[in-house]
Design a protein around this motif. Structure first.
Motif, PDB file in Angstrom:
ATOM      1  N   ASP A  35       0.832  -1.208   0.000  1.00  0.00           N
ATOM      2  CA  ASP A  35       0.000   0.000   0.000  1.00  0.00           C
ATOM      3  C   ASP A  35       0.864   1.255   0.000  1.00  0.00           C
ATOM      4  O   ASP A  35       0.547   2.252  -0.661  1.00  0.00           O
ATOM      5  CB  ASP A  35      -0.934   0.002   1.206  1.00  0.00           C
ATOM      6  CG  ASP A  35      -2.100  -0.972   1.054  1.00  0.00           C
ATOM      7  OD1 ASP A  35      -2.451  -1.288  -0.094  1.00  0.00           O
ATOM      8  OD2 ASP A  35      -2.642  -1.410   2.091  1.00  0.00           O
ATOM      9  N   LEU A  36       1.956   1.217   0.744  1.00  0.00           N
ATOM     10  CA  LEU A  36       2.840   2.379   0.842  1.00  0.00           C
ATOM     11  C   LEU A  36       3.477   2.690  -0.510  1.00  0.00           C
ATOM     12  O   LEU A  36       3.720   3.854  -0.836  1.00  0.00           O
ATOM     13  CB  LEU A  36       3.920   2.112   1.889  1.00  0.00           C
ATOM     14  CG  LEU A  36       4.781   3.292   2.322  1.00  0.00           C
ATOM     15  CD1 LEU A  36       3.928   4.413   2.895  1.00  0.00           C
ATOM     16  CD2 LEU A  36       5.821   2.843   3.352  1.00  0.00           C
ATOM     17  N   GLU A  37       3.735   1.664  -1.316  1.00  0.00           N
ATOM     18  CA  GLU A  37       4.364   1.851  -2.621  1.00  0.00           C
ATOM     19  C   GLU A  37       3.347   2.027  -3.741  1.00  0.00           C
ATOM     20  O   GLU A  37       3.727   2.194  -4.907  1.00  0.00           O
ATOM     21  CB  GLU A  37       5.247   0.639  -2.936  1.00  0.00           C
ATOM     22  CG  GLU A  37       6.417   0.447  -1.986  1.00  0.00           C
ATOM     23  CD  GLU A  37       7.430   1.575  -2.082  1.00  0.00           C
ATOM     24  OE1 GLU A  37       7.573   2.159  -3.173  1.00  0.00           O
ATOM     25  OE2 GLU A  37       8.070   1.886  -1.061  1.00  0.00           O
ATOM     26  N   SER A  38       2.067   2.003  -3.406  1.00  0.00           N
ATOM     27  CA  SER A  38       1.020   2.056  -4.436  1.00  0.00           C
ATOM     28  C   SER A  38       0.859   3.465  -4.994  1.00  0.00           C
ATOM     29  O   SER A  38       1.474   4.427  -4.518  1.00  0.00           O
ATOM     30  CB  SER A  38      -0.310   1.596  -3.835  1.00  0.00           C
ATOM     31  OG  SER A  38      -0.815   2.578  -2.935  1.00  0.00           O
ATOM     32  N   GLU A  39       0.007   3.565  -6.021  1.00  0.00           N
ATOM     33  CA  GLU A  39      -0.278   4.859  -6.659  1.00  0.00           C
ATOM     34  C   GLU A  39      -1.478   5.552  -6.016  1.00  0.00           C
ATOM     35  O   GLU A  39      -2.000   6.530  -6.571  1.00  0.00           O
ATOM     36  CB  GLU A  39      -0.542   4.646  -8.151  1.00  0.00           C
ATOM     37  CG  GLU A  39       0.655   4.112  -8.915  1.00  0.00           C
ATOM     38  CD  GLU A  39       1.865   5.041  -8.832  1.00  0.00           C
ATOM     39  OE1 GLU A  39       1.662   6.270  -8.906  1.00  0.00           O
ATOM     40  OE2 GLU A  39       2.995   4.541  -8.692  1.00  0.00           O
ATOM     41  N   LEU A  40      -1.919   5.067  -4.880  1.00  0.00           N
ATOM     42  CA  LEU A  40      -3.044   5.695  -4.187  1.00  0.00           C
ATOM     43  C   LEU A  40      -2.701   7.119  -3.784  1.00  0.00           C
ATOM     44  O   LEU A  40      -1.518   7.450  -3.582  1.00  0.00           O
ATOM     45  CB  LEU A  40      -3.386   4.891  -2.928  1.00  0.00           C
ATOM     46  CG  LEU A  40      -4.031   3.526  -3.114  1.00  0.00           C
ATOM     47  CD1 LEU A  40      -4.009   2.758  -1.787  1.00  0.00           C
ATOM     48  CD2 LEU A  40      -5.457   3.684  -3.612  1.00  0.00           C
ATOM     49  N   PRO A  41      -3.719   7.980  -3.624  1.00  0.00           N
ATOM     50  CA  PRO A  41      -3.451   9.307  -3.051  1.00  0.00           C
ATOM     51  C   PRO A  41      -2.775   9.170  -1.692  1.00  0.00           C
ATOM     52  O   PRO A  41      -2.993   8.181  -0.978  1.00  0.00           O
ATOM     53  CB  PRO A  41      -4.855   9.916  -2.924  1.00  0.00           C
ATOM     54  CG  PRO A  41      -5.675   9.196  -3.943  1.00  0.00           C
ATOM     55  CD  PRO A  41      -5.133   7.803  -3.994  1.00  0.00           C
ATOM     56  N   LEU A  42      -1.954  10.135  -1.348  1.00  0.00           N
ATOM     57  CA  LEU A  42      -1.142  10.059  -0.136  1.00  0.00           C
ATOM     58  C   LEU A  42      -1.971   9.736   1.101  1.00  0.00           C
ATOM     59  O   LEU A  42      -1.635   8.820   1.871  1.00  0.00           O
ATOM     60  CB  LEU A  42      -0.400  11.381   0.069  1.00  0.00           C
ATOM     61  CG  LEU A  42       0.449  11.483   1.339  1.00  0.00           C
ATOM     62  CD1 LEU A  42       1.539  10.421   1.354  1.00  0.00           C
ATOM     63  CD2 LEU A  42       1.058  12.882   1.457  1.00  0.00           C
ATOM     64  N   ALA A  43      -3.049  10.461   1.314  1.00  0.00           N
ATOM     65  CA  ALA A  43      -3.858  10.249   2.522  1.00  0.00           C
ATOM     66  C   ALA A  43      -4.443   8.851   2.550  1.00  0.00           C
ATOM     67  O   ALA A  43      -4.522   8.222   3.615  1.00  0.00           O
ATOM     68  CB  ALA A  43      -4.973  11.288   2.606  1.00  0.00           C
ATOM     69  N   ASP A  44      -4.845   8.322   1.392  1.00  0.00           N
ATOM     70  CA  ASP A  44      -5.437   6.987   1.339  1.00  0.00           C
ATOM     71  C   ASP A  44      -4.412   5.910   1.655  1.00  0.00           C
ATOM     72  O   ASP A  44      -4.700   4.955   2.385  1.00  0.00           O
ATOM     73  CB  ASP A  44      -6.049   6.729  -0.043  1.00  0.00           C
ATOM     74  CG  ASP A  44      -7.281   7.578  -0.302  1.00  0.00           C
ATOM     75  OD1 ASP A  44      -7.838   8.133   0.675  1.00  0.00           O
ATOM     76  OD2 ASP A  44      -7.689   7.701  -1.473  1.00  0.00           O
ATOM     77  N   LYS A  45      -3.206   6.039   1.095  1.00  0.00           N
ATOM     78  CA  LYS A  45      -2.204   5.018   1.373  1.00  0.00           C
ATOM     79  C   LYS A  45      -1.776   5.052   2.838  1.00  0.00           C
ATOM     80  O   LYS A  45      -1.598   4.002   3.460  1.00  0.00           O
ATOM     81  CB  LYS A  45      -1.007   5.151   0.435  1.00  0.00           C
ATOM     82  CG  LYS A  45      -0.105   6.352   0.668  1.00  0.00           C
ATOM     83  CD  LYS A  45       1.194   6.236  -0.124  1.00  0.00           C
ATOM     84  CE  LYS A  45       0.979   6.301  -1.603  1.00  0.00           C
ATOM     85  NZ  LYS A  45       2.249   6.218  -2.372  1.00  0.00           N
ATOM     86  N   VAL A  46      -1.642   6.249   3.403  1.00  0.00           N
ATOM     87  CA  VAL A  46      -1.284   6.350   4.820  1.00  0.00           C
ATOM     88  C   VAL A  46      -2.392   5.768   5.690  1.00  0.00           C
ATOM     89  O   VAL A  46      -2.134   5.068   6.669  1.00  0.00           O
ATOM     90  CB  VAL A  46      -0.988   7.817   5.203  1.00  0.00           C
ATOM     91  CG1 VAL A  46      -0.862   7.973   6.719  1.00  0.00           C
ATOM     92  CG2 VAL A  46       0.293   8.289   4.532  1.00  0.00           C
TER      93      VAL A  46
END
Length: 318
Positions: A35-46
């Protein structure tokens, strides 16, 4: 992946509780790193990473009395999550204001409700753009990798149901203590303390959800309902604090009316929360532990598995 979905639950194929502990921890840390390395928006991955870390801390709590390294490992995970908490919290405040938009429009007026949302969105953008964001995400990655490296050396002093029993009972006992305080004092901090303990108990239920489908899923559903109500109460508390962002933009009369409306709504939630929590925590701690461990032992024994040549219950009923 939901943090309480396979493979992040105990499996009948785990050779032991210790083996299950290691497997779940390794899978959870791997998920967090993905998840940390994913392309998700910053808030979503955190958010996803912190949810998984919270779940893994609950995993450690269920075996804590049998795991001498529990405090060290839980503390390392807690510090890792806290290092990026504001990157999620700024977005969470925007979400709370957005969710409460109809309520805010009624209590503050449309213009002030819009202003609050705009201010919180500006806070989010500024927070995520700070130069130290990349460094802190890198620090989180290092912490997750380090934890993953240590999992292989984890060892429990007890096995099977004995490794689970005390942790389950202690968590239920703490939740009941928090419930008693919330019933007696009813302060916002008391409901937040109850929320924390119910969340841990919910995690323990989720970890063992496969052991006895019907009863455990019913208990999990009650825990989810209790947490949902506690989350809504917490959001109202945070919303009250967020009104401070409008200092100088609203009259004292509007601020007082809004604060009173929030307090009234929060107070209306509390009987429902307390009723749900009483139902969830009605059983004495050792009773819950015995029941959960009995489910575990029966499940592990294979007694619930139908014989290969036995007809299904539906066919047998014909």
């Amino acid at each position: 992946m939901r943090p309480d979905a396979p493979p992040l639950v105990f499996s009948v194929n785990d050779p032991s509780v210790e083996a299950g502990l290691k497997r779940i921890a390794e899978a959870g840390l791997s998920t967090a790193l993905e998840d940390l390395e994913s392309e998700l928006p910053l808030a979503d991955k955190v958010h996803r990473v912190r949810e998984t870390i919270r779940y893994l801390r609950g995993l450690l709590k269920i075996v804590a009395p049998a795991f001498p390294a529990h405090r060290k490992e839980a503390g390392a995970l807690r510090r890792a999550a806290r290092g990026v908490v504001d990157l999620r919290d700024s977005a969470a405040m925007v979400a709370i204001a957005r969710e409460a938009q109809p309520f805010l429009a009624t209590t503050l007026g449309h213009d002030l409700a819009h202003d609050l949302h705009a201010l919180l969105e500006r806070d989010r953008v500024e927070r995520e753009a700070l130069e130290d964001t990349g460094r802190r995400l890198a620090g989180l990655k290092v912490a997750l990798l380090s934890a993953s490296d240590r999992v292989g050396s984890w060892a429990l002093t007890l096995d099977e149901g004995a490794a689970l029993s005390d942790g389950i009972a202690e968590t239920v006992g703490r939740a009941q203590g928090a419930l008693a305080i919330a019933e007696r004092r009813g302060q916002a901090a008391d409901f937040e303390a109850l929320r924390k303990q119910v969340r841990h108990h919910r995690c323990h239920t989720a970890l063992l959800r496969s052991t006895m489908g019907g009863p455990m899923e019913a208990h999990l559903a009650l825990a989810d309902a209790t947490l949902e109500a506690l989350d809504a109460h917490r959001d109202m508390t945070l919303l009250s604090a967020l009104l401070n962002r409008l200092q100088g933009r609203m009259s004292p009369g509007i601020q007082n009316a809004a604060s009173e409306a929030i307090a009234t709504r929060r107070a209306s939630m509390e009987p429902v929360i307390l009723g749900l929590a009483r139902a969830l925590l009605a059983e004495e701690p050792r009773g819950v532990a015995r029941r959960f461990v009995t489910y575990w032992e029966v499940w592990r024994s294979g007694s619930l598995a139908p014989a290969a040549d036995a007809p299904s219950s539906a066919i047998a009923a014909l």
